[in-house]
Design a protein around this motif. Structure first.
Motif, PDB file in Angstrom:
ATOM      1  N   ASP A 232       0.965  -3.746 -12.772  1.00  0.00           N
ATOM      2  CA  ASP A 232       1.271  -4.361 -11.546  1.00  0.00           C
ATOM      3  C   ASP A 232       1.088  -3.734 -11.233  1.00  0.00           C
ATOM      4  O   ASP A 232       1.044  -3.208  -9.879  1.00  0.00           O
ATOM      5  N   TRP A 233       2.010  -2.341 -11.321  1.00  0.00           N
ATOM      6  CA  TRP A 233       1.543  -0.829 -10.901  1.00  0.00           C
ATOM      7  C   TRP A 233       0.408  -0.999 -10.484  1.00  0.00           C
ATOM      8  O   TRP A 233      -0.138  -0.067  -9.082  1.00  0.00           O
ATOM      9  N   ASN A 235      -1.987  -2.655 -10.474  1.00  0.00           N
ATOM     10  CA  ASN A 235      -2.496  -3.808  -9.451  1.00  0.00           C
ATOM     11  C   ASN A 235      -1.559  -3.260  -8.047  1.00  0.00           C
ATOM     12  O   ASN A 235      -2.897  -4.227  -6.540  1.00  0.00           O
ATOM     13  N   VAL A 236      -0.767  -2.750  -7.706  1.00  0.00           N
ATOM     14  CA  VAL A 236      -0.334  -2.438  -6.219  1.00  0.00           C
ATOM     15  C   VAL A 236      -0.799  -1.444  -5.982  1.00  0.00           C
ATOM     16  O   VAL A 236      -1.459  -1.487  -4.385  1.00  0.00           O
ATOM     17  N   ARG A 238      -4.466  -0.948  -6.263  1.00  0.00           N
ATOM     18  CA  ARG A 238      -5.514  -1.641  -6.293  1.00  0.00           C
ATOM     19  C   ARG A 238      -5.695  -2.626  -4.931  1.00  0.00           C
ATOM     20  O   ARG A 238      -6.647  -2.579  -3.869  1.00  0.00           O
ATOM     21  N   VAL A 239      -4.052  -2.992  -4.564  1.00  0.00           N
ATOM     22  CA  VAL A 239      -4.143  -3.750  -3.590  1.00  0.00           C
ATOM     23  C   VAL A 239      -4.142  -3.568  -2.272  1.00  0.00           C
ATOM     24  O   VAL A 239      -5.106  -3.530  -0.991  1.00  0.00           O
ATOM     25  N   ILE A 240      -3.512  -2.337  -2.317  1.00  0.00           N
ATOM     26  CA  ILE A 240      -3.360  -1.088  -1.049  1.00  0.00           C
ATOM     27  C   ILE A 240      -4.604  -0.954  -0.956  1.00  0.00           C
ATOM     28  O   ILE A 240      -5.178   0.564   0.181  1.00  0.00           O
ATOM     29  N   ARG A 241      -5.192  -0.644  -2.078  1.00  0.00           N
ATOM     30  CA  ARG A 241      -6.608   0.900  -2.214  1.00  0.00           C
ATOM     31  C   ARG A 241      -6.826   1.388  -1.606  1.00  0.00           C
ATOM     32  O   ARG A 241      -6.330   2.443  -0.731  1.00  0.00           O
ATOM     33  N   LEU A 242      -5.636   2.125  -2.745  1.00  0.00           N
ATOM     34  CA  LEU A 242      -5.601   3.797  -2.790  1.00  0.00           C
ATOM     35  C   LEU A 242      -6.458   4.411  -2.786  1.00  0.00           C
ATOM     36  O   LEU A 242      -7.273   3.900  -4.455  1.00  0.00           O
ATOM     37  N   ASN A 243      -6.612   5.869  -2.587  1.00  0.00           N
ATOM     38  CA  ASN A 243      -8.157   6.734  -3.435  1.00  0.00           C
ATOM     39  C   ASN A 243      -7.768   7.027  -4.610  1.00  0.00           C
ATOM     40  O   ASN A 243      -6.832   6.841  -4.930  1.00  0.00           O
TER      41      ASN A 243
ATOM     42  N   LEU B  82      -7.805  -9.498  -8.231  1.00  0.00           N
ATOM     43  CA  LEU B  82      -7.407  -8.839  -8.599  1.00  0.00           C
ATOM     44  C   LEU B  82      -8.209  -9.452  -9.988  1.00  0.00           C
ATOM     45  O   LEU B  82      -8.904  -8.943 -11.243  1.00  0.00           O
ATOM     46  N   PRO B 100      -9.575  -6.681  -4.288  1.00  0.00           N
ATOM     47  CA  PRO B 100      -8.134  -6.854  -3.549  1.00  0.00           C
ATOM     48  C   PRO B 100      -8.108  -5.910  -2.401  1.00  0.00           C
ATOM     49  O   PRO B 100      -9.146  -4.836  -2.521  1.00  0.00           O
ATOM     50  N   GLY B 101      -7.630  -6.076  -1.470  1.00  0.00           N
ATOM     51  CA  GLY B 101      -7.165  -5.783  -0.834  1.00  0.00           C
ATOM     52  C   GLY B 101      -6.709  -5.642   0.409  1.00  0.00           C
ATOM     53  O   GLY B 101      -5.346  -7.238  -0.181  1.00  0.00           O
ATOM     54  N   PRO B 102      -5.297  -4.635   1.140  1.00  0.00           N
ATOM     55  CA  PRO B 102      -4.189  -5.548   1.840  1.00  0.00           C
ATOM     56  C   PRO B 102      -4.056  -6.578   2.513  1.00  0.00           C
ATOM     57  O   PRO B 102      -3.105  -7.009   3.155  1.00  0.00           O
ATOM     58  N   PHE B 108       3.971  -9.355  -6.138  1.00  0.00           N
ATOM     59  CA  PHE B 108       4.116  -9.413  -7.977  1.00  0.00           C
ATOM     60  C   PHE B 108       5.829 -10.071  -8.332  1.00  0.00           C
ATOM     61  O   PHE B 108       7.339 -10.231  -7.347  1.00  0.00           O
ATOM     62  N   ALA B 112       7.619  -5.312  -9.315  1.00  0.00           N
ATOM     63  CA  ALA B 112       6.356  -4.237  -9.228  1.00  0.00           C
ATOM     64  C   ALA B 112       6.243  -3.288  -8.559  1.00  0.00           C
ATOM     65  O   ALA B 112       5.791  -2.287  -8.465  1.00  0.00           O
ATOM     66  N   LEU B 114       8.187   1.240  -7.766  1.00  0.00           N
ATOM     67  CA  LEU B 114       7.204   1.845  -8.393  1.00  0.00           C
ATOM     68  C   LEU B 114       8.861   2.599  -8.607  1.00  0.00           C
ATOM     69  O   LEU B 114       9.490   2.499  -8.112  1.00  0.00           O
ATOM     70  N   THR B 129      -0.746   4.378   3.388  1.00  0.00           N
ATOM     71  CA  THR B 129      -2.327   3.548   3.193  1.00  0.00           C
ATOM     72  C   THR B 129      -3.573   3.300   4.110  1.00  0.00           C
ATOM     73  O   THR B 129      -4.671   3.416   4.521  1.00  0.00           O
ATOM     74  N   MET B 180       1.872  -4.430   5.261  1.00  0.00           N
ATOM     75  CA  MET B 180       0.488  -4.799   5.328  1.00  0.00           C
ATOM     76  C   MET B 180      -0.276  -4.819   6.260  1.00  0.00           C
ATOM     77  O   MET B 180      -1.485  -5.172   6.525  1.00  0.00           O
TER      78      MET B 180
END
Lengths: 339, 288
Positions: A232-233, A235-236, A238-243, B82, B100-102, B108, B112, B114, B129, B180
């Protein structure tokens, strides 16, 4: 206030002191006393029994260097070593003072006079040798960590890379430091050539040997930790599209930190064990060399002095481990301290 | 055999588009067409979803309900990008979804968050971001605080996830997704891990936010009351393997909805019993 103190003590791994604080605070004396007995009393009894068995057992063994020293003899040697250290320090201080006076007088006579500063070259004392050993182990350990953590993270992120490196890791991991040492010695002699060396060759050889042996626990733990991060972390991220960089530094490494620390702790333990053996053979002026020199010396005091070294090595190993545990509970998220 | 029979039987319940014809109709905001997905297993590919088609309008609140293992979360994960569909695909706002995208933020199931970041920092990571170069530092801070306020978490925003309750964590998870500014908000059994009272509180919060922002939302759930209470449309999934959409129920109860008033409302109970009869009569799980 005292809750804060208890918190500090627990973070620092000094659990045994907690009942004392609670007693001072006036909590149920009976309960705290029994707590104190299990945490402090029982270990103390065990130590006393050990000393007794040692002292009785040792007096039965006659070696070529006399009777095996018991606790009292060892304590006597520890005091001796401290006195020698003090005497050596005084000599050194006197040497530097004489040198300073001499040079000052020289300058007074002739301001352009060429003056020389020399280092005191007395024999290193037991305590100097502890210092050298600590410096060597930390150098080797830091070097190992600087290699193992990035490589481990890369392996954790890329199963292919991990698969590629894995056989090498498996083969080199069980190699004894004594097998590495001749090779390291020859390589250091060949590669490390300098007219004015910053470090002694024996120091480099010992440190590199420590590095070679303490790489593996950190590397393997880091790789496994990064590979098994909560899906899940990821995926978080990926969703935010972190570089890529943020993904590694903001998610992968913090998530893996508790296990990386376990690896570092194992590595430092291995490193400290390896160091003593390496110093014996490489003649690096540390605890290992101290033990070796005393063994070669073979005076009636030698066995006692070696035992002082053995106990010192044990205590320092224990302190290093404690240091790592405390760092871990301060830095990683599993136990957020101070909030 | 029974699954296929069931699908045919309920074909007439579906909107005409889902049968796969009429491409000339006005495009939906979110359009899933003929989505199938195979997962590789040791015994060869396993077809988890088969020919799932769905159209969702802007501002609609859609629930996907079904027995566990029917692939409802898989549908959501395909919309999120995903998972990649083996056949068919999703089109959001005229653009195909392939990563995937914002703009398709996910809440979740187990929040999820951090654990090494505070609530504020968790939202901040997303905002920094997503709005890079579009908001300055002050605007970002205000936006993060605004979203935490929206879920009533502004009082604990500098706490760590380990220091707050499960419901509060899920609130922060929702704030992170809302921050987002998604075109579609995806919620994967968002309240599944919470106790009944906390769940009711959060459902009310979600309705309140929905009335405010009028987001497009897809929520996966296994709770019948939750689905009827929150949704404009309930997508009922037939059982897998090769699961697909069984029936779509339009819930046109007036908003705002009040759970107490609805408890004795005839139409509410009618919708509720329709979902129940789909799940427990027509899609009864075979005895395992």
């Amino acid at each position: 206030m005292s809750n804060k103190l208890i918190n500090y003590l627990e973070t620092a791994g000094l659990n045994w002191a907690v009942p004392v604080v609670r007693l001072c605070r006036g909590e149920d004396a009976h309960e705290q006393a029994s707590e104190l007995f299990t945490k402090v009393g029982l270990p103390l009894i065990a130590v006393l029994v050990f000393l007794l068995v040692w002292s009785v057992g040792a007096s039965q063994v006659k070696t070529s260097l006399g009777v095996l020293p018991g606790p009292a003899a060892v304590w006597h040697q520890a005091v001796n070593l401290y006195d020698e250290h003090q005497a050596q320090r005084e000599k050194a201080d006197a040497f530097y003072q004489r040198q300073e006076e001499r040079n000052a007088a020289k300058l007074e006579r002739d301001p352009d006079a060429e003056i020389k500063w020399r280092d005191y070259t007395g024999k290193p004392t037991f305590f100097d040798q502890i210092g050298t050993s600590l410096l060597t182990v930390f150098t080797g350990f830091v070097l190992a960590s600087l290699i193992a953590i990035p490589v481990g993270v890369a392996c954790g992120l890329s199963p292919k890379l991990y698969g590629a490196i894995s056989p090498l890791v498996q083969i080199f991991k069980p190699v004894s430091p004594l097998a590495w040492l001749p090779i390291v010695t020859m390589v250091v002699s060949a590669v490390y050539i300098s007219d004015d060396p910053l470090f002694q060759k024996s120091f480099i050889t010992s440190a590199v040997t420590v590095t070679l042996c303490s790489l593996w626990p950190t590397l393997i733990n880091t790789a496994v930790a990064v590979a098994s991060i909560d899906k899940d972390w990821i995926n978080v991220g990926r969703v935010i599209r972190l570089n890529w960089r943020t993904q590694v530094f903001k998610i992968a490494i913090p998530a893996a930190l508790p296990m990386i620390f376990t690896g570092l702790r194992l590595s430092l333990g291995v490193g400290w064990m390896v160091l003593i053996a390496a110093e014996m053979l490489a003649q690096n002026p540390g605890l290992g060399k101290f033990v070796w020199d005393e063994f070669q010396n073979g005076s009636s005091d030698s066995l006692g002095r070696i035992m002082v070294a053995v106990i010192t090595i044990g205590i320092i190993g224990f302190l290093l481990d404690w240091l790592m545990v405390t760092l871990q509970s301060l830095l990683s998220h599993q136990k957020p301290a101070g909030h | 055999m029974s699954v296929i029979a069931m699908r045919k039987e309920h074909l007439h319940d579906l909107p005409a588009e889902t049968a796969g014809e009429a491409p000339s109709r006005p495009r939906a905001f979110l359009d899933l067409s003929g989505v199938s997905i195979d997962f590789p297993t040791r015994k060869g590919p396993f077809r988890a979803l088969n020919n799932v088609s769905l159209k969702i309008a802007k501002g609609e609140f859609v629930s996907i309900i079904g027995h566990s293992g029917c692939g409802k979360s898989t549908v959501l994960n395909i919309v999120a990008g995903l998972y990649q569909a083996t056949e068919g695909g999703a089109i959001l706002n005229g653009r195909e979804v392939n990563q995937p995208g914002p703009e398709r933020a996910v809440v979740f199931q187990n929040h999820a968050l951090l654990p090494w970041l505070t609530c504020y920092q968790n939202v901040e990571l997303a905002v920094k971001t997503v709005f890079k170069g579009r908001k300055n530092k002050r605007e970002m801070r205000e936006w993060i605080e605004h979203n935490l306020k929206l879920v009533h978490m502004d009082h604990a925003m500098h706490k760590y996830p380990a220091e707050i309750s499960g419901g509060m964590k899920q609130r922060v998870g929702i704030a992170r997704a809302l921050a987002m500014e998604p075109s579609v908000l995806l919620m994967d059994e968002p309240f599944g891990a919470l106790d009944a009272l906390t769940r009711a509180h959060l459902q009310d919060s979600v309705m309140e936010i929905q009335a405010d922002l009028n987001n497009t939302v897809i929520m996966v759930t296994h709770d019948v009351d939750e689905a009827v209470l929150l949704s404009d449309k309930i997508v009922m999934m037939a059982n897998g393997p090769a699961a697909t959409v069984g029936e779509v129920l339009e819930v046109d109860l007036a908003r705002p909805r009040d759970r107490l008033a609805l408890a004795s409302d005839e139409r509410y109970n009618h919708f509720r019993s329709q979902v129940l009869s789909f799940l427990y009569e027509r899609q009864r799980r075979p005895v395992e």
